[in-house]
Scaffold this motif. Structure first.
Motif, PDB file in Angstrom:
ATOM      1  N   LEU A  69       0.825  -1.222   0.000  1.00  0.00           N
ATOM      2  CA  LEU A  69       0.000   0.000   0.000  1.00  0.00           C
ATOM      3  C   LEU A  69       0.855   1.266   0.000  1.00  0.00           C
ATOM      4  O   LEU A  69       0.645   2.141  -0.841  1.00  0.00           O
ATOM      5  CB  LEU A  69      -0.970  -0.037   1.185  1.00  0.00           C
ATOM      6  CG  LEU A  69      -1.886   1.166   1.315  1.00  0.00           C
ATOM      7  CD1 LEU A  69      -2.790   1.276   0.106  1.00  0.00           C
ATOM      8  CD2 LEU A  69      -2.725   1.076   2.577  1.00  0.00           C
ATOM      9  N   PRO A  70       1.868   1.385   0.893  1.00  0.00           N
ATOM     10  CA  PRO A  70       2.683   2.607   0.864  1.00  0.00           C
ATOM     11  C   PRO A  70       3.454   2.770  -0.440  1.00  0.00           C
ATOM     12  O   PRO A  70       3.617   3.890  -0.915  1.00  0.00           O
ATOM     13  CB  PRO A  70       3.638   2.434   2.046  1.00  0.00           C
ATOM     14  CG  PRO A  70       2.982   1.455   2.932  1.00  0.00           C
ATOM     15  CD  PRO A  70       2.217   0.539   2.046  1.00  0.00           C
ATOM     16  N   ALA A  72       2.501   1.814  -3.444  1.00  0.00           N
ATOM     17  CA  ALA A  72       1.562   2.312  -4.452  1.00  0.00           C
ATOM     18  C   ALA A  72       1.230   3.780  -4.189  1.00  0.00           C
ATOM     19  O   ALA A  72       1.177   4.595  -5.119  1.00  0.00           O
ATOM     20  CB  ALA A  72       0.287   1.463  -4.432  1.00  0.00           C
ATOM     21  N   ALA A  73       1.029   4.121  -2.903  1.00  0.00           N
ATOM     22  CA  ALA A  73       0.683   5.506  -2.570  1.00  0.00           C
ATOM     23  C   ALA A  73       1.828   6.442  -2.928  1.00  0.00           C
ATOM     24  O   ALA A  73       1.617   7.517  -3.502  1.00  0.00           O
ATOM     25  CB  ALA A  73       0.354   5.611  -1.086  1.00  0.00           C
TER      26      ALA A  73
ATOM     27  N   LEU B  15      -4.333   9.403  -0.982  1.00  0.00           N
ATOM     28  CA  LEU B  15      -2.915   9.211  -0.662  1.00  0.00           C
ATOM     29  C   LEU B  15      -2.652   9.464   0.813  1.00  0.00           C
ATOM     30  O   LEU B  15      -1.955   8.704   1.477  1.00  0.00           O
ATOM     31  CB  LEU B  15      -2.062  10.167  -1.493  1.00  0.00           C
ATOM     32  CG  LEU B  15      -1.867   9.787  -2.942  1.00  0.00           C
ATOM     33  CD1 LEU B  15      -1.044  10.839  -3.646  1.00  0.00           C
ATOM     34  CD2 LEU B  15      -1.180   8.441  -3.021  1.00  0.00           C
ATOM     35  N   ALA B  18      -3.928   6.755   2.814  1.00  0.00           N
ATOM     36  CA  ALA B  18      -3.075   5.567   2.678  1.00  0.00           C
ATOM     37  C   ALA B  18      -1.798   5.733   3.493  1.00  0.00           C
ATOM     38  O   ALA B  18      -1.313   4.785   4.114  1.00  0.00           O
ATOM     39  CB  ALA B  18      -2.745   5.326   1.208  1.00  0.00           C
ATOM     40  N   TYR B  21      -1.834   4.747   7.271  1.00  0.00           N
ATOM     41  CA  TYR B  21      -2.463   3.430   7.422  1.00  0.00           C
ATOM     42  C   TYR B  21      -2.289   2.827   8.809  1.00  0.00           C
ATOM     43  O   TYR B  21      -2.957   1.865   9.153  1.00  0.00           O
ATOM     44  CB  TYR B  21      -1.974   2.464   6.339  1.00  0.00           C
ATOM     45  CG  TYR B  21      -0.540   2.019   6.453  1.00  0.00           C
ATOM     46  CD1 TYR B  21      -0.237   0.737   6.863  1.00  0.00           C
ATOM     47  CD2 TYR B  21       0.495   2.880   6.131  1.00  0.00           C
ATOM     48  CE1 TYR B  21       1.077   0.317   6.956  1.00  0.00           C
ATOM     49  CE2 TYR B  21       1.805   2.474   6.220  1.00  0.00           C
ATOM     50  CZ  TYR B  21       2.089   1.191   6.645  1.00  0.00           C
ATOM     51  OH  TYR B  21       3.378   0.780   6.736  1.00  0.00           O
ATOM     52  N   ILE B 106      -7.449   0.085   4.022  1.00  0.00           N
ATOM     53  CA  ILE B 106      -7.573   0.426   2.607  1.00  0.00           C
ATOM     54  C   ILE B 106      -8.937   1.053   2.307  1.00  0.00           C
ATOM     55  O   ILE B 106      -9.151   1.610   1.246  1.00  0.00           O
ATOM     56  CB  ILE B 106      -7.350  -0.849   1.757  1.00  0.00           C
ATOM     57  CG1 ILE B 106      -7.106  -0.524   0.279  1.00  0.00           C
ATOM     58  CG2 ILE B 106      -8.470  -1.803   1.880  1.00  0.00           C
ATOM     59  CD1 ILE B 106      -5.680  -0.559  -0.044  1.00  0.00           C
TER      60      ILE B 106
END
Lengths: 148, 483
Positions: A69-70, A72-73, B15, B18, B21, B106
């Motif tokens: 996830l990070p 992609a971000a 973003l 994310a 997270y 997510i």
């Protein structure tokens, strides 16, 4: 993964790095020839997937910089950021700029397009690796429970 | 840059969410702040678009028609505003966690990703870009469907993926054909190209293919099977966003395609009208059959899509105005009902109507909110649904389409049946388990979201003039030239 496949296990480690190098090469080559961030990201994803099939999803996840996830971000953030310098010179958003850095023996060509492509690379690699690793994890969990 | 706000702001919020997270609370508040900022920018965009008629920006400094152009006319800005309202309400409801389905890190990035994709589809002025936004919409919706990870959710996600990939592929093929025939992708350039006489033979066929793909995306009869099959497994606020927005993007794209290819329109308005009627009827009859609140409401989405398609099929500014007004009404009311369903779940413990009850005695406030939303959905005057249906039925009768208008009225009566069922089962009859435990606290943001949305729905019904004026001038911008 069981049963052990010795050839595959021995080959997997060098293959991982070779595939990543190929991904990087395709990313840089994309400037003037077929390739670029999207294709490069897919090749890097193939490296991650191959590693995960041999050594398990958890091991492949540890090899992934930052985690899915990070990564992609960060990729999307980089791509969005690459459009900003143009605003400084009062061009429309995402107008790309090229620089040339003389190194003596050759000129190093830099551009905001490269930044954009690197962002796409990270976004594709991170997002798809997230899907692939989650899928493999569920397969591994089902295999650990044994045949139904 | 204001034109890009509907895309960039949700993307940046996604973003940020994310990046946070690991921090659950900070993530939620960042998500809410982003949604509210988007709403403010959407308001500004709507005002600006009304003043100037059309604002556009060509990315990358290339000359048109080669640059990727983003443009907001009144219709696009109106849809952006409605989407931003929906986004803010949904995020507010989700912050309250009325639906106790587990929230993975997510979720908030995906919610904003979906909003960014919808915003992009509303303000793009490029056919290939439109395809890209549909693709992103599919990816975000798929992530939302699957993120719970339960087998039945994965099953729903797979059905959704299979049918929507078909639609996306059709869309891509149609875009490729159109590009091959005209050599253009920019909307303005395509409009010009569509008037070329040598293309009069083939272009309508390609446009019809494009429209077929968009109809699948919109969930029209008989291509709607993916919708009720996949939607009912989601938590209510997510369902409000996915169900409220994704299909409407398809309908809006149909309106847009009608405008872009004004020079060579495919002769499918007649067929589209009958498809609209079939969609209305199959949706409302499907809803009558079910007992799960979410399934009932999902089938009503299909039914309401029929009204929107009817507006498109009427092919006049009045029809388009009706479709736009009905879209706004429907997104808000449908989201309101889904969010109320989320509260019903939190208070009564189940989505199945046979296993809940007694809410009228326990929560008269919720009963009042539900009644307002339900009457608006049915179209009782003077609710927002009444004005939406009034515009569409009046235009049908004006065009002497008596069957179309008549069916639209009859479906309203059938909608009343489903709403009465929810009322009788969830609110009126006593709860089947009298000694239930009290619900968990912390529902305040959800109550706020529902109350504000209901107030908005009421305002749209009691004071429709500003919205009506806006959609009527917006529809003039979407007008199709008669061949």
């Amino acid at each position: 993964m069981n049963p052990r496949a010795l050839m595959l296990e021995k080959a997997a480690r060098p293959l991982y790095w070779i595939m990543l190098a190929a991904a990087l090469w395709v990313l840089l080559r994309g400037h003037n020839a077929p390739g670029g961030g999207f294709v490069g990201g897919l090749i890097a994803l193939a490296a991650t997937a191959a590693y995960a099939i041999v050594f398990g999803a958890a091991a492949a996840r540890r090899r992934l910089p930052l985690g899915p996830l990070p990564l992609a971000a960060l990729g999307v953030a980089l791509a969005l950021f690459s459009g900003l310098p143009a605003l400084w010179w009062e061009r429309p958003y995402l107008s790309h700029l090229w620089f040339s850095l003389p190194l003596g023996f050759t000129d190093l060509k830099l551009s905001t397009v490269l930044l954009f492509d690197a962002g796409v690379f990270g976004a594709v690699w991170g997002a798809l690796a997230g899907y692939v690793l989650a899928l493999l994890r569920s397969v591994e969990a089902a295999a650990a429970e044994g045949p139904p | 840059m204001l034109v890009l706000a509907p895309v960039l702001l949700p993307l940046l919020t996604a973003l940020l969410a994310a990046a946070l997270y690991r921090h659950e609370t900070a993530r939620r508040w960042a998500s809410l702040a982003g949604a509210l900022l988007s709403l403010a920018c959407a308001l500004a965009l709507a005002v600006e678009a009304d003043r100037l008629g059309r604002i556009s920006v060509a990315l990358g400094g290339w000359p048109l028609p080669y640059a990727i152009e983003f443009a907001a006319d009144r219709a696009g800005a109106f849809m952006v505003l409605v989407a931003a309202l929906l986004g803010a309400a949904v995020v507010l409801h989700q912050v309250g966690r009325a639906d106790a389905a587990p929230e993975t890190p997510i979720l908030h990035p995906l919610l904003h990703g979906l909003l960014a994709a919808a915003g992009g589809a509303f303000v793009t002025a490029d056919l290939f870009n439109l395809y890209v936004w549909f693709e992103l919409l599919l990816i975000a919706a798929l992530g939302l469907l699957a993120h719970g990870g339960q087998p039945r959710q994965l099953d729903a996600a797979f059905k959704y993926l299979a049918l929507n990939l078909l639609g996306t592929l059709l869309l891509l093929v149609a875009v490729a054909f159109i590009f091959g025939a005209t050599g253009q992708l920019n909307f303005a350039a395509l409009t010009e190209a569509s008037r070329r006489p040598e293309l009069a033979g083939v272009l309508p066929v390609y446009v019809a293919l494009l429209a077929l793909a968009l109809l699948l995306k919109a969930g029209a009869f008989p291509l709607f099977a993916w919708l009720p099959a996949s939607y009912h497994t989601l938590p209510a606020p997510v369902l409000a966003l996915v169900g409220g927005l994704v299909t409407k993007v398809g309908v809006f794209a149909l309106l847009r395609v009608g405008q872009v290819f004004a020079g060579s329109p495919p002769p499918f308005d007649e067929a589209l009208g009958w498809i609209a009627l079939a969609t209305m009827l199959s949706g409302v009859l499907g809803a009558a059959h079910h007992w799960d609140l979410r399934r009932i409401l999902a089938f009503h989405i299909v039914s309401q899509i029929g009204y929107l398609l009817l507006g498109v099929a009427l092919a006049t500014p009045a029809g388009a105005a009706g479709a736009l007004f009905f879209t706004a009404h429907n997104i808000l009311v449908k989201a309101d009902l889904f969010l109320i369903a989320g509260l019903i779940w939190a208070l009564a413990g189940h989505y199945d109507l046979r296993r809940i009850g007694g809410l009228y005695r326990a929560r008269p406030g919720l009963a009042a909110l539900f009644l307002i939303a339900a009457f608006s959905l049915v179209g009782v005057p003077p609710s927002s649904g009444f004005w939406g249906k009034f515009l569409l039925v009046r235009e049908s009768f004006a065009q002497e389409r008596y069957v179309w208008g008549g069916v639209a009225l009859a479906v309203g009566a059938l909608t009343l049946y489903s709403m009465t069922k929810i009322w009788l089962e969830a609110f009126w009859k006593p709860h089947p388990e009298p000694d239930r435990q009290a619900p968990a606290p912390g529902l305040k943001p959800a109550w706020w979201a529902v109350t504000l949305l209901t107030a908005l729905v009421l305002a749209l019904g009691l004071m429709p003039e500003p919205a009506l004026r806006y959609v009527e001038s917006a529809a003039l911008g979407l007008e199709r030239a008669k061949p």
